[in-house]
Write an enzyme that holds these catalytic residues in place. Sequence first.
Site, PDB file in Angstrom:
ATOM      1  N   ARG A 185       0.790  -1.240   0.000  1.00 58.48           N
ATOM      2  CA  ARG A 185       0.000   0.000   0.000  1.00 58.48           C
ATOM      3  C   ARG A 185       0.820   1.286   0.000  1.00 58.48           C
ATOM      4  O   ARG A 185       0.253   2.364   0.067  1.00 58.48           O
ATOM      5  CB  ARG A 185      -0.994   0.041   1.167  1.00 58.48           C
ATOM      6  CG  ARG A 185      -1.961  -1.104   1.150  1.00 58.48           C
ATOM      7  CD  ARG A 185      -3.137  -0.926   2.044  1.00 58.48           C
ATOM      8  NE  ARG A 185      -2.820  -0.516   3.390  1.00 58.48           N
ATOM      9  CZ  ARG A 185      -3.727  -0.152   4.275  1.00 58.48           C
ATOM     10  NH1 ARG A 185      -4.989  -0.137   3.972  1.00 58.48           N
ATOM     11  NH2 ARG A 185      -3.361   0.206   5.496  1.00 58.48           N
ATOM     12  N   ASP A 186       2.146   1.212  -0.103  1.00 54.87           N
ATOM     13  CA  ASP A 186       2.948   2.442  -0.149  1.00 54.87           C
ATOM     14  C   ASP A 186       4.215   2.225  -0.975  1.00 54.87           C
ATOM     15  O   ASP A 186       5.313   2.578  -0.562  1.00 54.87           O
ATOM     16  CB  ASP A 186       3.274   2.921   1.268  1.00 54.87           C
ATOM     17  CG  ASP A 186       3.623   4.406   1.318  1.00 54.87           C
ATOM     18  OD1 ASP A 186       3.252   5.150   0.390  1.00 54.87           O
ATOM     19  OD2 ASP A 186       4.265   4.824   2.298  1.00 54.87           O
TER      20      ASP A 186
END
Length: 144
Positions: free
Chosen positions: A16-17
């Site tokens: 997610r990053d």
Amino acid sequence: MIERLKKLHDAKFVHRDIKPENVQVGLDPDGGEKVWLLDFGIAQVSDEGAFSTAFGDVLGTPSYMSPEQIRGERLDGRSDLYSLGIVLFEMLCGERPFVGDDPVVICRMQLYDKPPPLGQRLPRKAYVPPALKSVADELLVKSR
């Protein structure tokens, strides 16, 4: 890098990053090059295999977020691949496909704007093999 992400996704994780600051290239103990994915601070796992954030919660770096991540939808590995596509575009061109000073504007571009053709953003006289251009284009498809 894609193979490492596949292993991560097979283990039911979504990073997610994905962004340049979270990717490190260095030497492994045998002297070969190795890629490390760093900062799992907002990574997510689910026993059911369904990744989601509480409705309305949006976590990540807007310049590298997938459209479904911006919308706060359930996430799977395809979201990380979209983010990897932005990193690849930036590596090849020296800038991200969607640039701006306002994170809200960048999120809107991630949701609705078509990425510019890689060839239009490449530095003068830069050569990128057609197969690599194709991978970059495929990773930046907005629809899962």
